[in-house]
Design a protein around this motif. Structure first.
Motif, mmCIF file in Angstrom:
data_model
loop_
_atom_site.group_PDB
_atom_site.id
_atom_site.type_symbol
_atom_site.label_atom_id
_atom_site.label_comp_id
_atom_site.label_asym_id
_atom_site.label_seq_id
_atom_site.Cartn_x
_atom_site.Cartn_y
_atom_site.Cartn_z
ATOM 1 N N VAL A 134 1.328 12.396 -5.785
ATOM 2 C CA VAL A 134 0.514 11.409 -6.502
ATOM 3 C C VAL A 134 1.181 11.058 -7.835
ATOM 4 C CG1 VAL A 134 -1.716 11.026 -7.643
ATOM 5 C CG2 VAL A 134 -1.624 11.985 -5.334
ATOM 6 N N GLU A 135 1.745 12.055 -8.517
ATOM 7 C CA GLU A 135 2.485 11.791 -9.754
ATOM 8 C C GLU A 135 3.703 10.914 -9.469
ATOM 9 O OE1 GLU A 135 3.436 15.415 -11.822
ATOM 10 O OE2 GLU A 135 1.349 16.046 -11.859
ATOM 11 N N GLY A 136 4.361 11.136 -8.339
ATOM 12 C CA GLY A 136 5.498 10.305 -7.942
ATOM 13 C C GLY A 136 5.088 8.859 -7.723
ATOM 14 N N MET A 171 0.846 -1.198 0.000
ATOM 15 C CA MET A 171 0.000 0.000 0.000
ATOM 16 C C MET A 171 0.879 1.246 0.000
ATOM 17 S SD MET A 171 -2.825 1.239 2.797
ATOM 18 C CE MET A 171 -3.701 -0.285 2.628
ATOM 19 N N PHE A 172 0.498 2.233 -0.787
ATOM 20 C CA PHE A 172 1.135 3.535 -0.740
ATOM 21 C C PHE A 172 0.401 4.363 0.299
ATOM 22 C CE2 PHE A 172 2.371 2.162 -4.974
ATOM 23 C CZ PHE A 172 3.704 2.552 -5.020
ATOM 24 N N GLU A 173 1.144 4.955 1.217
ATOM 25 C CA GLU A 173 0.572 5.831 2.242
ATOM 26 C C GLU A 173 1.113 7.238 2.020
ATOM 27 O OE1 GLU A 173 -0.023 2.734 5.904
ATOM 28 O OE2 GLU A 173 1.895 3.777 5.767
ATOM 29 N N VAL A 186 10.535 4.940 1.246
ATOM 30 C CA VAL A 186 10.009 6.265 1.586
ATOM 31 C C VAL A 186 10.459 7.219 0.488
ATOM 32 C CG1 VAL A 186 10.000 8.134 3.284
ATOM 33 C CG2 VAL A 186 10.150 5.761 4.057
ATOM 34 N N SER A 187 9.555 8.043 0.017
ATOM 35 C CA SER A 187 9.848 8.962 -1.079
ATOM 36 C C SER A 187 10.637 10.179 -0.612
ATOM 37 C CB SER A 187 8.540 9.439 -1.713
ATOM 38 O OG SER A 187 7.889 10.368 -0.860
ATOM 39 N N ARG A 188 11.041 10.951 -1.591
ATOM 40 C CA ARG A 188 11.595 12.278 -1.328
ATOM 41 C C ARG A 188 10.433 13.201 -0.977
ATOM 42 N NH1 ARG A 188 10.407 15.867 -5.312
ATOM 43 N NH2 ARG A 188 9.904 15.102 -7.369
ATOM 44 N N LEU A 239 5.852 3.154 0.804
ATOM 45 C CA LEU A 239 5.292 1.897 0.336
ATOM 46 C C LEU A 239 5.420 0.910 1.475
ATOM 47 C CD1 LEU A 239 4.203 -0.017 -1.837
ATOM 48 C CD2 LEU A 239 6.578 -0.371 -2.569
ATOM 49 N N THR A 240 4.308 0.347 1.895
ATOM 50 C CA THR A 240 4.326 -0.619 2.984
ATOM 51 C C THR A 240 3.928 -1.993 2.463
ATOM 52 O OG1 THR A 240 2.058 -0.068 3.612
ATOM 53 C CG2 THR A 240 3.799 1.091 4.764
ATOM 54 N N ALA A 241 4.560 -3.019 3.036
ATOM 55 C CA ALA A 241 4.230 -4.401 2.722
ATOM 56 C C ALA A 241 2.923 -4.757 3.426
ATOM 57 C CB ALA A 241 5.367 -5.307 3.209
ATOM 58 N N PRO A 242 2.296 -5.865 3.037
ATOM 59 C CA PRO A 242 1.034 -6.256 3.683
ATOM 60 C C PRO A 242 1.128 -6.389 5.207
ATOM 61 C CG PRO A 242 1.340 -7.502 1.675
ATOM 62 C CD PRO A 242 2.613 -6.733 1.908
ATOM 63 N N ASP A 243 2.328 -6.720 5.722
ATOM 64 C CA ASP A 243 2.480 -6.843 7.179
ATOM 65 C C ASP A 243 2.783 -5.512 7.857
ATOM 66 O OD1 ASP A 243 5.133 -6.338 6.540
ATOM 67 O OD2 ASP A 243 5.908 -8.187 7.422
#
Length: 91
Positions: A40-42, A4-6, A29-31, A19-23
């Motif tokens: 959102v574009e990233g 999931m993207f948070e 982690v983005s810039r 970006l997190t794994a299912p667990d």
């Protein structure tokens, strides 16, 4: 189950995503981005490039990278975390 993207704001009021794994493990982690639309574009770019991405092994870590830094440690969360849907989120 997919990761999931948070989307969140950091201590400097910039937008970032992780970006997190299912667990729940944070995988990336983005810039910092100046706006939600840019973040959102990233995410869209990561989705496009990661699916076709090749693996390149480097002999040493690139000098400009800062390994061990934890940008997600200084996080000011959005009012509530929820799955990110790209449509309609820009702005």
């Amino acid at each position: 189950m997919a990761g999931m993207f948070e989307l969140f704001t950091d201590a400097e009021a910039s937008f970032r995503f992780q970006l997190t794994a299912p667990d729940g493990t944070v995988m990336a982690v983005s810039r910092a981005f100046p706006s939600k639309a840019a973040a959102v574009e990233g995410i869209a770019a990561v989705r496009e490039y990661a699916g076709m991405g090749h693996v390149k092994e480097l002999a040493t870590a690139p000098a400009e990278r800062h390994f061990g830094s934890r940008p997600h440690a200084a996080v000011r969360p959005l009012s509530k975390r929820m799955p990110l849907q790209c449509q309609g989120l820009a702005g």
